[in-house]
Enzyme design. Structure first.
Site, PDB file in Angstrom:
ATOM      1  N   SER A  25      37.482  11.775 -24.415  1.00 29.98           N
ATOM      2  CA  SER A  25      37.896  12.462 -25.639  1.00 29.98           C
ATOM      3  C   SER A  25      38.904  13.550 -25.346  1.00 29.98           C
ATOM      4  O   SER A  25      39.453  14.135 -26.272  1.00 29.98           O
ATOM      5  CB  SER A  25      36.674  13.039 -26.355  1.00 29.98           C
ATOM      6  N   GLU A  46      41.445   6.122 -31.552  1.00 32.49           N
ATOM      7  CA  GLU A  46      42.700   6.686 -31.056  1.00 32.49           C
ATOM      8  C   GLU A  46      43.130   5.845 -29.847  1.00 32.49           C
ATOM      9  O   GLU A  46      42.367   5.740 -28.874  1.00 32.49           O
ATOM     10  CB  GLU A  46      42.513   8.140 -30.635  1.00 32.49           C
ATOM     11  N   ASN A  94      40.149  15.479 -31.761  1.00 33.58           N
ATOM     12  CA  ASN A  94      39.412  16.600 -31.166  1.00 33.58           C
ATOM     13  C   ASN A  94      40.233  17.874 -31.091  1.00 33.58           C
ATOM     14  O   ASN A  94      39.676  18.967 -31.044  1.00 33.58           O
ATOM     15  CB  ASN A  94      38.911  16.219 -29.772  1.00 33.58           C
ATOM     16  N   HIS A  97      39.772   5.540 -27.759  1.00 33.47           N
ATOM     17  CA  HIS A  97      38.809   6.588 -28.079  1.00 33.47           C
ATOM     18  C   HIS A  97      38.090   6.303 -29.395  1.00 33.47           C
ATOM     19  O   HIS A  97      38.667   6.446 -30.474  1.00 33.47           O
ATOM     20  CB  HIS A  97      39.522   7.952 -28.120  1.00 33.47           C
TER      21      HIS A  97
HETATM   22  N1  CAA Z   1      24.518   4.493 -35.234  1.00 34.62           N
HETATM   23  C1  CAA Z   1      24.798   3.457 -36.049  1.00 34.62           C
HETATM   24  N2  CAA Z   1      24.821   3.529 -37.394  1.00 34.62           N
HETATM   25  C2  CAA Z   1      24.500   4.712 -37.949  1.00 34.62           C
HETATM   26  C3  CAA Z   1      24.188   5.840 -37.162  1.00 34.62           C
HETATM   27  C4  CAA Z   1      24.185   5.697 -35.750  1.00 34.62           C
HETATM   28  N3  CAA Z   1      23.922   6.713 -34.922  1.00 34.62           N
HETATM   29  N4  CAA Z   1      23.941   6.881 -38.000  1.00 34.62           N
HETATM   30  C5  CAA Z   1      24.086   6.392 -39.242  1.00 34.62           C
HETATM   31  N5  CAA Z   1      24.423   5.111 -39.215  1.00 34.62           N
HETATM   32  C6  CAA Z   1      24.720   4.232 -40.357  1.00 34.62           C
HETATM   33  C7  CAA Z   1      23.500   4.039 -41.248  1.00 34.62           C
HETATM   34  O1  CAA Z   1      22.703   2.975 -40.789  1.00 34.62           O
HETATM   35  C8  CAA Z   1      24.147   3.768 -42.579  1.00 34.62           C
HETATM   36  O2  CAA Z   1      24.595   2.409 -42.608  1.00 34.62           O
HETATM   37  P1  CAA Z   1      24.675   1.587 -43.993  1.00 34.62           P
HETATM   38  O3  CAA Z   1      25.593   2.340 -44.902  1.00 34.62           O
HETATM   39  O4  CAA Z   1      25.243   0.254 -43.573  1.00 34.62           O
HETATM   40  O5  CAA Z   1      23.276   1.532 -44.496  1.00 34.62           O
HETATM   41  C9  CAA Z   1      25.392   4.654 -42.574  1.00 34.62           C
HETATM   42  O6  CAA Z   1      25.667   4.916 -41.193  1.00 34.62           O
HETATM   43  C10 CAA Z   1      25.151   5.934 -43.302  1.00 34.62           C
HETATM   44  O7  CAA Z   1      24.050   6.584 -42.684  1.00 34.62           O
HETATM   45  P2  CAA Z   1      22.925   7.400 -43.452  1.00 34.62           P
HETATM   46  O8  CAA Z   1      22.825   6.925 -44.864  1.00 34.62           O
HETATM   47  O9  CAA Z   1      21.684   7.416 -42.634  1.00 34.62           O
HETATM   48  O10 CAA Z   1      23.422   8.918 -43.378  1.00 34.62           O
HETATM   49  P3  CAA Z   1      24.725   9.569 -43.882  1.00 34.62           P
HETATM   50  O11 CAA Z   1      25.262   8.955 -45.105  1.00 34.62           O
HETATM   51  O12 CAA Z   1      24.408  10.989 -43.843  1.00 34.62           O
HETATM   52  O13 CAA Z   1      25.804   9.238 -42.723  1.00 34.62           O
HETATM   53  C11 CAA Z   1      26.944   9.750 -40.736  1.00 34.62           C
HETATM   54  C12 CAA Z   1      25.576   9.573 -41.374  1.00 34.62           C
HETATM   55  C13 CAA Z   1      27.690   8.431 -40.735  1.00 34.62           C
HETATM   56  C14 CAA Z   1      26.688  10.178 -39.291  1.00 34.62           C
HETATM   57  C15 CAA Z   1      27.751  10.825 -41.559  1.00 34.62           C
HETATM   58  O14 CAA Z   1      26.988  12.000 -41.659  1.00 34.62           O
HETATM   59  C16 CAA Z   1      29.081  11.168 -40.945  1.00 34.62           C
HETATM   60  O15 CAA Z   1      30.068  10.488 -41.138  1.00 34.62           O
HETATM   61  N6  CAA Z   1      29.132  12.305 -40.192  1.00 34.62           N
HETATM   62  C17 CAA Z   1      30.343  12.744 -39.526  1.00 34.62           C
HETATM   63  C18 CAA Z   1      30.485  12.032 -38.225  1.00 34.62           C
HETATM   64  C19 CAA Z   1      31.738  12.453 -37.504  1.00 34.62           C
HETATM   65  O16 CAA Z   1      32.481  13.355 -37.894  1.00 34.62           O
HETATM   66  N7  CAA Z   1      31.976  11.810 -36.354  1.00 34.62           N
HETATM   67  C20 CAA Z   1      33.082  12.125 -35.508  1.00 34.62           C
HETATM   68  C21 CAA Z   1      32.591  13.039 -34.433  1.00 34.62           C
HETATM   69  S1  CAA Z   1      33.883  13.505 -33.359  1.00 34.62           S
HETATM   70  C22 CAA Z   1      33.944  12.303 -32.229  1.00 34.62           C
HETATM   71  O17 CAA Z   1      33.165  11.397 -32.171  1.00 34.62           O
HETATM   72  C23 CAA Z   1      35.018  12.440 -31.251  1.00 34.62           C
HETATM   73  C24 CAA Z   1      34.623  12.946 -29.941  1.00 34.62           C
HETATM   74  O18 CAA Z   1      35.259  12.593 -28.981  1.00 34.62           O
HETATM   75  C25 CAA Z   1      33.568  13.970 -29.752  1.00 34.62           C
END
Ligand code: CAA
Length: 282
Positions: free
Chosen positions: A119, A152, A190, A140
């Site tokens: 990342s 990315e 990031n 990424h």
């Molecule tokens: N693995 C797989 N699927 C997952 C999951 C996981 N860990 N967490 C949630 N899901 C799936 C659920 O099963 C659900 O699927 P369906 O719609 O098909 O039923 C869907 O995601 C939505 O989940 P929930 O209804 O349980 O919960 P939610 O609506 O609150 O969504 C979330 C959860 C997708 C995590 C949402 O909160 C979100 O988008 N959060 C932001 C995540 C983000 O910003 N990620 C980027 C981080 S930065 C990065 O990754 C870069 C780096 O290098 C650090």
């Protein structure tokens, strides 16, 4: 290039999620980690996510078994010899990644693309550990990989057009949207997201609000699904700190200094969800 077998080095939350994505889209997958406990944790993670999907009626039990059946596990990097494309998703530490790339370079077929899910570490630095710099690229994924649509695709100075085009196409085959990103510290996502998270931690450090106040303010005020502290817990506080440090040293700019509270939490082992404790308790 005909990619049938997709290798994933690292079975943590990113590696296991990436393996799940590749298998879901029909690829045979080899997932590797340093010992059988780490590999098992990765497979258990995939099973947990797939079981939820079965319960919700999103996939059938038969489809779940097919996805799992396409994933082979390994604790010996030599098994990556059978892969047509390999992605490394190990810890965000330059030394570890360099060692993995040196080893993969000596094991994998000469036409195999070696991608990294880093990342924030420069792709050029990783590429320089190999004798195939034209076939090294950043791919990424975002966390959680099965859900987030972005990849990315990061080219270093020596990455060939062919490598870039194959990686872009593969990203699309995984149902993702690739963006082309230059090889500068922390790329695009990031570089923007982590200073926001770090600033959220500074807000807690200076006690302008509680964890919940800070997260609620950002969720309801900026319309983002998770507040900065919840998101840091999801990503892992060790990863957040590593990215901030790479930004700080990569640009020599004090605006990227990691918050002392973030360092303190990481020192205490409060790494977020994966550790059962971060800004929140799990
Ligand atoms: N693995 C797989 N699927 C997952 C999951 C996981 N860990 N967490 C949630 N899901 C799936 C659920 O099963 C659900 O699927 P369906 O719609 O098909 O039923 C869907 O995601 C939505 O989940 P929930 O209804 O349980 O919960 P939610 O609506 O609150 O969504 C979330 C959860 C997708 C995590 C949402 O909160 C979100 O988008 N959060 C932001 C995540 C983000 O910003 N990620 C980027 C981080 S930065 C990065 O990754 C870069 C780096 O290098 C650090």
């Amino acid at each position: 290039m005909n990619i049938k077998t997709f290798g994933v080095v690292g079975a943590g939350q990113m590696g296991s999620g990436i393996a799940q994505v590749a298998s879901t889209f029909g690829y045979d997958v080899i997932i590797h980690d340093i010992n059988s406990d780490c590999v098992k944790r990765g497979i258990d993670n995939i099973k947990k996510v797939l079981n939820k999907r079965v319960d919700k009626g999103k996939i059938t039990a038969e489809e779940k078994e097919k996805i799992l059946g396409r994933i082979k596990t390994s604790t010996d990097l030599k098994d990556m010899k059978a892969a047509d494309f390999v992605i490394e998703a190990a810890n965000e530490e330059e030394e570890i990644k360099s060692q993995i790339f040196k080893t993969l370079d000596s094991i994998c077929g000469k036409n195999v693309i070696l991608a990294t899910n880093t990342s924030s570490i420069p792709i050029g630095k990783i590429a320089s550990q190999t004798n195939r710099q034209d076939k090294i690229i950043g791919m990424h994924f975002m966390n959680p990989p099965p859900v987030m649509k972005l990849i990315e695709v990061v080219r270093c100075l020596n990455t060939s057009d062919e490598t870039y085009n194959i990686t872009r196409k593969l990203s699309e085959k995984f149902g993702k949207t690739p963006v082309n990103v230059g090889d500068y510290p922390a790329f695009i996502l990031n570089r923007i997201l982590m200073p926001m998270i770090n600033e959220g931690i500074f807000c807690l450090f200076t006690r302008i609000g509680t964890e919940k106040d800070i997260d609620t303010a950002m969720k309801l005020g900026a319309n983002i699904p998770m507040g900065p502290l919840e998101l840091a817990d999801l990503i892992g506080l060790d990863t957040c700190l590593a990215v901030m440090r790479n930004l700080y040293t990569g640009f020599n700019d004090p605006k990227y200094r990691p918050c002392p509270l973030l360092k303190r939490y990481v020192e205490a082992g409060w790494l977020g969800r994966k550790a059962g404790r971060g800004f929140y308790k799990y």
